[in-house]
Design a protein around this motif. Sequence first.
Motif, mmCIF file in Angstrom:
data_model
loop_
_atom_site.group_PDB
_atom_site.id
_atom_site.type_symbol
_atom_site.label_atom_id
_atom_site.label_comp_id
_atom_site.label_asym_id
_atom_site.label_seq_id
_atom_site.Cartn_x
_atom_site.Cartn_y
_atom_site.Cartn_z
ATOM 1 N N ASN A 113 0.817 -1.211 0.000
ATOM 2 C CA ASN A 113 0.000 0.000 0.000
ATOM 3 C C ASN A 113 0.852 1.264 0.000
ATOM 4 O OD1 ASN A 113 -2.021 -1.857 0.184
ATOM 5 N ND2 ASN A 113 -2.792 -1.203 2.183
ATOM 6 N N ASP A 114 1.821 1.341 0.918
ATOM 7 C CA ASP A 114 2.651 2.557 0.906
ATOM 8 C C ASP A 114 3.664 2.523 -0.238
ATOM 9 O OD1 ASP A 114 4.285 0.637 2.172
ATOM 10 O OD2 ASP A 114 5.031 2.018 3.698
ATOM 11 N N GLN A 115 4.078 1.331 -0.663
ATOM 12 C CA GLN A 115 4.950 1.250 -1.833
ATOM 13 C C GLN A 115 4.251 1.794 -3.081
ATOM 14 O OE1 GLN A 115 6.248 -3.120 -1.078
ATOM 15 N NE2 GLN A 115 7.734 -2.289 -2.526
ATOM 16 N N ALA A 116 3.001 1.350 -3.298
ATOM 17 C CA ALA A 116 2.280 1.771 -4.497
ATOM 18 C C ALA A 116 2.055 3.277 -4.503
ATOM 19 C CB ALA A 116 0.940 1.035 -4.583
ATOM 20 N N ALA A 117 1.673 3.820 -3.348
ATOM 21 C CA ALA A 117 1.459 5.265 -3.268
ATOM 22 C C ALA A 117 2.756 6.016 -3.527
ATOM 23 C CB ALA A 117 0.888 5.629 -1.905
ATOM 24 N N ASN A 118 3.840 5.525 -2.955
ATOM 25 C CA ASN A 118 5.132 6.187 -3.128
ATOM 26 C C ASN A 118 5.623 6.105 -4.566
ATOM 27 O OD1 ASN A 118 7.756 7.319 -2.165
ATOM 28 N ND2 ASN A 118 8.495 5.314 -2.804
ATOM 29 N N ASN A 119 5.509 4.934 -5.181
ATOM 30 C CA ASN A 119 6.012 4.772 -6.545
ATOM 31 C C ASN A 119 5.394 5.774 -7.498
ATOM 32 O OD1 ASN A 119 7.487 2.625 -5.618
ATOM 33 N ND2 ASN A 119 6.350 1.056 -6.731
ATOM 34 N N LEU A 120 4.065 5.894 -7.470
ATOM 35 C CA LEU A 120 3.405 6.776 -8.423
ATOM 36 C C LEU A 120 3.691 8.237 -8.105
ATOM 37 C CD1 LEU A 120 1.674 6.984 -10.915
ATOM 38 C CD2 LEU A 120 -0.356 7.012 -9.442
#
Length: 471
Positions: A113-120
Amino acid sequence: MNQTTRLWGGRFRKPPDPRMMRLSSAAGAYSRLAPQDIAGGKAHAAELERAGLLSPDEMKLIVATLDAISGEFAAGTLLPGPEDEDIHTFIERVLVARIGATGAKLRAGRSRNDQAANNLKLYLREQSRLIGAMLAELLAALAGQAERHAASVCPGFTHLQSAQPVTFGHWLMAHGQALSRDATRLQDWDRRSTQSPLGAAALAGSAIALSPELSAKALGYDAPCENSVDAVGARDHVAEFLFVAAMLATNLSRLAEEVTLWTSRQFGWVVLDDAFATGSSIMPQKKNPDIAELSRGRAARLTGDLVAMLGALKGLPLAYNRDLAEDKRSAFDAVDVLGEVLPAFAGMIETMAARPEVMRAQAGAGFALATEVADYLARKGVPFAEAHEISGSLVRYCEEMGRELEHLDAVELSAIDPRLTEDVRACLTLDAAVAARSGFGGTAPARVAEQIARFRIWLAAFEDWTRGAQR
């Protein structure tokens, strides 16, 4: 797909159905986020070393392996496979395959969840400056054309009807000003996107990664997000980016519509360079403004991307839901569209050849100088409502007699109203009309030149921003 290549599944008794995985998996489609996922992984490895879950040697090994993966991905020799559910799975699978259990430790204290938000967010922050650089090229092309035609008189329109004469440079700069606001919207968006989601984990924050402010700084953010639930559940920064993109595309579409008109035989104001036009497969005489037309069509797509994102967010409960995965589809499309449209548009504007003599010949048509008569009377003390009526009567007379305002003699003028004396004729020229609009923001050539000079100063500062390193 087997158990070891998924980031979840321990509590499940059956493997996922292939039909479910076809819907759920998107590693290939989102592979452009691999650099951001790797950057986040390196920052998280440092966080795990600070937490004591990785030794200094283990942290260095993970970082070195991630760097190697990054290099191979950039070279195209390492790509996600069908067994990878997402970009996070891909990176972890390769990492674990190369360094074993040490690589598996990297998952501690974080979530997709925090990875996906951070990546974009990282990706869009980078792209905002690249889009800005392409927009700056277009703005420079507009300014260059405007400088060449700061005094070239052309018709001005309202309701697409001939209204008052302006200069072509002034008209071009109207588009430049609108597009410059899009440029500043990119900068505003960037200023509101400086908080890192890393450390939020699934939604409650991490019990292991307790110094997210350090990870944030390592990734170029100003600080971590204030609230872990908001960090993983918010996508307003994506919706705002899509609005900026859609507004930019809409402003481009308005300019595209005018270029299409200007290049028509009926207008004849502009000739496009052969390198930035196309022909017809059946009519050999055609020279089509396809860049302008394609840009108009792409604007509709970006409007759709914005609406799709807002629709996905509407009524969505906190914190994370898979609906949010639509953020990447919309954002990637907006980035790709602008990446195609802006360079082509800049080339079209830079190389187009305006025809001042044609524009000038059309500038007085439709009694475009009638307002000059009303202004002349107002300066003589005639109430403007009355001056407007007198000017209207003058136009009606010209229509009935088949005359043009600027060709009326003193007898005809005074017959309409005795206050229309011979000196009104000095106002009834195109050059006098545009020169009279000499207030700030007006179309007088001197004011247009000043506007362009100020615009150039602002543009230089914006170009510096586009070259700036990720904060």
